[in-house]
Design a protein around this motif. Structure first.
Motif, PDB file in Angstrom:
ATOM      1  N   LEU A 110       0.801  -1.204   0.003  1.00  0.00           N
ATOM      2  CA  LEU A 110       0.022  -0.065  -0.089  1.00  0.00           C
ATOM      3  C   LEU A 110       0.774   1.482   0.096  1.00  0.00           C
ATOM      4  N   MET A 111       2.085   1.059  -0.259  1.00  0.00           N
ATOM      5  CA  MET A 111       2.988   2.164   0.013  1.00  0.00           C
ATOM      6  C   MET A 111       2.656   3.333  -1.210  1.00  0.00           C
ATOM      7  N   ALA A 112       2.296   2.938  -2.546  1.00  0.00           N
ATOM      8  CA  ALA A 112       1.851   4.099  -3.352  1.00  0.00           C
ATOM      9  C   ALA A 112       0.642   4.765  -2.907  1.00  0.00           C
ATOM     10  N   THR A 113      -0.292   3.841  -2.383  1.00  0.00           N
ATOM     11  CA  THR A 113      -1.519   4.713  -1.844  1.00  0.00           C
ATOM     12  C   THR A 113      -1.293   5.355  -0.729  1.00  0.00           C
ATOM     13  N   LEU A 114      -0.354   5.170   0.207  1.00  0.00           N
ATOM     14  CA  LEU A 114      -0.369   5.937   1.364  1.00  0.00           C
ATOM     15  C   LEU A 114       0.496   7.205   0.965  1.00  0.00           C
ATOM     16  N   ARG A 115       1.271   7.404  -0.225  1.00  0.00           N
ATOM     17  CA  ARG A 115       2.131   8.254  -0.474  1.00  0.00           C
ATOM     18  C   ARG A 115       1.301   9.326  -1.085  1.00  0.00           C
ATOM     19  N   THR A 116       0.464   8.835  -1.919  1.00  0.00           N
ATOM     20  CA  THR A 116      -0.730   9.535  -2.632  1.00  0.00           C
ATOM     21  C   THR A 116      -1.664  10.271  -1.567  1.00  0.00           C
ATOM     22  N   LEU A 117      -1.979   9.630  -0.653  1.00  0.00           N
ATOM     23  CA  LEU A 117      -2.871  10.163   0.575  1.00  0.00           C
ATOM     24  C   LEU A 117      -1.777  11.328   1.227  1.00  0.00           C
ATOM     25  N   GLN A 118      -0.778  11.082   1.458  1.00  0.00           N
ATOM     26  CA  GLN A 118       0.160  12.043   2.122  1.00  0.00           C
ATOM     27  C   GLN A 118       0.228  13.292   1.422  1.00  0.00           C
ATOM     28  N   LYS A 119       0.495  13.238   0.048  1.00  0.00           N
ATOM     29  CA  LYS A 119       0.727  14.227  -0.931  1.00  0.00           C
ATOM     30  C   LYS A 119      -0.637  14.976  -0.932  1.00  0.00           C
ATOM     31  N   ASN A 120      -1.880  14.593  -1.079  1.00  0.00           N
ATOM     32  CA  ASN A 120      -3.012  15.201  -1.237  1.00  0.00           C
ATOM     33  C   ASN A 120      -3.480  16.018   0.115  1.00  0.00           C
ATOM     34  N   VAL A 121      -3.221  15.219   1.114  1.00  0.00           N
ATOM     35  CA  VAL A 121      -3.652  15.838   2.331  1.00  0.00           C
ATOM     36  C   VAL A 121      -2.585  17.128   2.673  1.00  0.00           C
TER      37      VAL A 121
END
Length: 916
Positions: free
Chosen positions: A816-827
């Motif tokens: 899930l690393m790609a999803t978590l990094r997308t979440l971090q970037k957008n938040v």
């Protein structure tokens, strides 16, 4: 792994050659970048490269008055009719010669093209139903040399054309009895610009010797006499100023003013005139541009942007912003002349781009080039927001620290520099005991260890980021160090060299290399898988081999030489098939999930391979621009002579031209024209997994996933339809509706179902959701936060998912690393945007409060109320005293005070104060 990546934007290059154009609303500027077009939205601070690509570099563009159509002409004269609404090509036409200028008429019914020594006028596409969008209306002759510029009158009845024969000609677009053609002379240089004044036939001409002239006409626009059908067949005298057979006075011109705009040897290279404000902008070969007020030729501004020649200038519709472009430096700026400030100032790498790196959250991209500069680009807006110029030679590697606050770069000047992204300064410089050219760079996972490989000393230097001291020098290679990579799992450094070996080091133990991999040819690139359990190595024979870094066992290999494609340069003397034996990959990068690998090299193709299957999954062609060398497999036979290819023959200036001495400016024999070779210098996958970037000859190309056009269902069945999903949602079976929408996998439908779920049911649905749908929901929430307006609602979903399923997600963090990094970037991006709005509102409220306290409000009065003994229990005043109460405070002031004191958080959240 999805492979539906499409070209989305072009960074690193803001201008190449051609003329600038502002959109009709004046808020955007269109810039030709090679064979592509980039639109810079100056109001919203964004850039977008249109998905339109030509076969040659674009030299001329023109926009219709309504801003819907655009015509782009390449260097060899091929015109493309494009729609700015659908962003597609509608038609094409080949002029078979270079085009210097192209203009639409103000009424949008015609457009004129300067071609060789004539002018072609066409009907505008879309005015009537026709099979060919390029329908010729009339040809106008008369010039003795190439035509260079043109302009229309305000009512589109006539146009003027400047030429290299130092004359300007005024033509009637229709057949007039008193105007056919009038020649304006008097200049001693080629005409650079000729313009009509607003609602007039008066003309301003500007030549390359910096001289301008104003020509007064004795006829108004309304006095032009349109010929009837019978009069068009009558013979006519061609002497201007005399009466024809019917006794009609012809249009006459007289030069009223003549001015020298600037003294000096520098040539005037471009000019633009704004009719409504009467502003004349001229650009010069020394990088300066002047702003004059017409018709009095009053100098307003004199500015310089560089030492190179200005190629194009333009003014927007309102006359406030001036666009200036310089091709040699790749510089583009928009200047607001009234406030004397820059609206936009961008410059790309004016030399080769060698390396790139994504920030850990995927928001920013760092690039380095041969122009000794390190640039940071915002991946969302496409703008460069900082440039570091401390290096003295070409940049060979850039890396981000794990927290994204530090950028480290290595260069051939023998230094490794660390830059702070908070203060934008070079806070640390690492050097070697003796001068070394650094060719590669690596940072460990913590960001505390910096390693750089030498190109001439065959050693690896290890520094401490905190102290800047040299910790260790790793020796053992017998050739130049070509690549370095740190493992994310352990403190393990892999180094590749031209000595045909890859060594594994433990930089903390300092006991030499732990493992050595022996390969058949030179090592060019290597990279660890994101989980650190596999090592990919590219070698000179065109192979990509996969190794286990712990036991030094090769697990697989890919033969990728022929996947790069066959290509032949103009100067090559062997066939493209023979040349393919020397093809190889010089850059590698794993995808975010580690299942595939991205590779590029001396070719126009980027390849994606499946690591498990070891096959080619997809090939991306970075460009179809034939202006680059190495694009075609077979050479053009028309360019072959008995002495070889014409590319090997130097272009002479003409017969009888004497060769000048070295150092002479005119006819300098040291200057050569060459075609840049197409290549991919570096590829990197975004940490979010939604896009990847490639540093190429064209610039920084970004490819991303377009979900709106991809139908990718999951466990689809016949009864899973949008109608049934909406019926389930209507029956308030929210959990089933959510899972069915994920199985159909349509983004709009998932959003509709999710936003119709009540807030009170979020907790229950999150607890009962299976693991498969948890990952999909988390990925959907991470991508939707970037564009949604319901931030609080989506954050509640995220809070419940992470609170309930946190331990399970932690076990699968690598997947899930790609999803978590997308979440971090957008938040993080949403937090920054909202914090700016809140700060702005806070200061506005404070200003309003102070203003309301200092301003005397009419009708304000104070009254005294006696407090009775019976009201003592409830009164705010003290016993036996009078209370002074001010009842003039309005409801708005109370709300403002409550908001500032933090007493009403709900009011602050729901109030609509200011949204920029």
């Amino acid at each position: 792994m999805k492979f539906a990546y499409r070209f989305s934007n072009l960074l690193g290059t803001v201008y190449k050659n051609g003329n600038l154009n502002f959109t009709p609303d004046g808020n955007s500027v269109i810039s030709p970048v090679g064979n592509r077009l980039t639109v810079f939205d100056l109001k919203n601070n964004k850039s977008e490269t249109l998905p339109i690509e030509t076969k040659q570099n674009i030299s001329t563009i023109a926009l219709s008055p309504n801003g819907c159509l655009m015509i782009a002409v390449t260097d060899d004269g091929e015109a493309m009719l494009c729609s700015l609404i659908s962003k597609t090509v509608l038609g094409s036409h080949h002029f078979h010669c270079p085009i210097h200028s192209l203009r639409f008429s103000p009424d949008g019914k015609k457009f004129a093209v300067t071609r060789e020594n004539m002018v072609d006028v066409f009907h505008s596409p879309g005015e009537k139903r026709e099979f060919n969008p390029f329908t010729l209306y009339k040809k106008f002759h008369g010039a003795y040399d190439e035509t260079t510029c043109l302009d229309w009158t305000s009512d589109s009845s006539a146009f003027c054309v400047g030429s290299k024969d130092m004359n300007t000609r005024v033509y009637g677009a229709e057949r007039f009895t008193n105007l056919i053609v009038f020649v304006l002379g008097g200049h001693k240089g080629a005409i650079v610009g000729s313009f009509f004044l607003a609602n007039s036939l008066n003309v301003i001409t500007v030549s390359e010797d910096s001289k301008a002239a104003l020509w007064q006409s004795d006829t108004e626009l309304s006095e032009l006499d349109l010929a009837t059908m019978a009069e068009t067949d009558l013979p006519r005298k061609k002497k201007h100023g005399k009466m024809d057979k019917k006794g009609v006075d012809m249009v006459k011109y007289e030069r009223s003013e003549r001015h020298k705009l600037r003294s000096g040897p520098d040539k005037l290279t471009c000019a633009c005139f704004h009719k409504s404000t009467c502003l004349l902008v001229t650009g010069y070969s020394d990088g300066s541009f002047l702003l004059h007020e017409m018709p009095g030729f009053n100098l307003i501004h004199s500015l310089s942007i560089s030492e190179q020649s200005i190629v194009s200038v333009n003014i927007n519709q309102t006359g406030d912003w001036i666009g200036v472009a310089c091709s040699q430096l790749g510089q583009l700026l928009v200047w607001e002349w009234q406030s004397e400030s820059y609206i936009m100032k961008q410059q790309g790498h004016y030399n080769n781009m060698n390396c790139l790196e994504y920030s850990p959250d995927g928001q920013n991209i760092a690039t380095g080039g041969d122009d000794c500069k390190v640039k940071l680009w915002n991946a969302a807006s496409g703008f460069c927001f900082i440039t570091f110029t401390e290096h003295l030679s070409g940049i060979t590697g850039v890396r981000f620290s794990q927290n994204g606050q530090v950028v480290v770069s290595c260069s051939l000047d023998g230094t490794v520099r660390a830059f702070d992204l908070n203060r934008y300064r070079n806070f640390r410089t690492f050097t070697s005991p003796r001068p070394v050219q650094f060719s590669c760079l690596a940072l460990d996972h913590s960001g505390e260890i910096v390693c750089a490989g030498g190109q001439d000393s065959f050693e690896i230097f290890v520094w401490s980021m905190q102290t800047g001291r040299l910790l260790e020098v790793l020796a053992g290679h017998e050739g130049p160090i070509s690549c370095l990579s740190f493992s994310s799992a352990r403190a393990m450094l892999a180094s590749g060299s031209w000595d045909k070996t890859v060594k594994i080091w433990d930089v903390f133990e300092s006991k030499g290399s732990k493992e050595t991999f022996h390969l058949l040819t030179d090592v060019l690139a290597l990279t660890f898988r994101p989980d650190g359990e596999e090592l990919a190595i590219s070698t000179l024979n065109g192979q990509i081999s996969f190794w286990n870094p712990y036991n030094a066992v090769q697990t697989g290999s890919v033969e990728g030489r022929h996947d790069l494609g066959y290509s032949r340069k103009d100067t090559d003397k062997v066939t493209a098939k023979k040349l393919s034996d020397s093809k190889y990959f010089n850059t590698l990068c794993y995808t975010a999930d580690g299942k595939c690998i991205l590779a590029g090299g001396q070719s126009k193709n980027i390849c994606i391979y499946s690591v498990t299957d070891q096959i080619l999954m997809k090939k991306f062609e970075i460009s179809c621009n034939l202006s680059f060398d190495g694009m075609e497999e077979y050479l053009d036979r028309r360019k072959m002579t008995e002495w070889g290819s014409l590319a090997l023959v130097d272009d002479a200036e003409g017969d009888g031209v004497k060769l000048s001495l070295p150092g002479v400016k005119k006819g300098d024999m040291s200057s050569r024209s060459f075609k840049p070779e197409v290549r991919v210098a570096c590829v990197r996958f975004s940490p979010t997994g939604r896009s990847f970037s490639a540093a190429t000859t064209e610039g920084l190309l970004i490819y991303s996933l377009d979900h709106n056009l991809v139908f990718d269902p999951f466990e689809l069945e016949l009864d899973i339809t949008p109608v049934n999903i909406r019926k389930t949602l209507h029956n308030k079976d929210f959990s089933s509706a959510l899972m069915l929408s994920f199985r159909l996998n349509e983004q709009n439908l998932i959003q509709e179902v999710l936003e119709n779920i009540p807030v009170k049911d979020i907790d229950v649905i999150s607890q009962n959701l299976p693991n498969t749908y948890i990952d999909k929901l988390l990925n959907f929430l991470a991508t939707q936060i970037e564009s949604t307006a319901h931030i609080h609602f989506y954050l509640l979903w995220l809070q419940n998912l992470l609170k309930i399923h946190g331990p399970k997600l932690k076990q699968r963090s690598q997947q899930l690393m790609a999803t978590l990094r997308t979440l971090q970037k957008n938040v993080t991006r949403k937090y920054e945007d909202i914090s700016k709005i809140c700060d702005h509102n806070k200061y506005n409220l404070q200003f309003i409060k102070v203003l309301s306290q200092t301003t005397q409000i009419p009708g304000k009065r104070k009254r005294k109320l006696a407090v009775k003994d019976s009201d003592k229990a409830t009164s705010a005043g003290s016993e036996g005293e009078d209370s002074e109460i001010d009842d003039s405070e309005s409801d708005n002031e109370k709300d403002i005070n409550m908001a500032l004191d933090g007493q009403s958080e709900s009011d602050m959240e729901t109030s609509e104060l200011y949204i920029p």
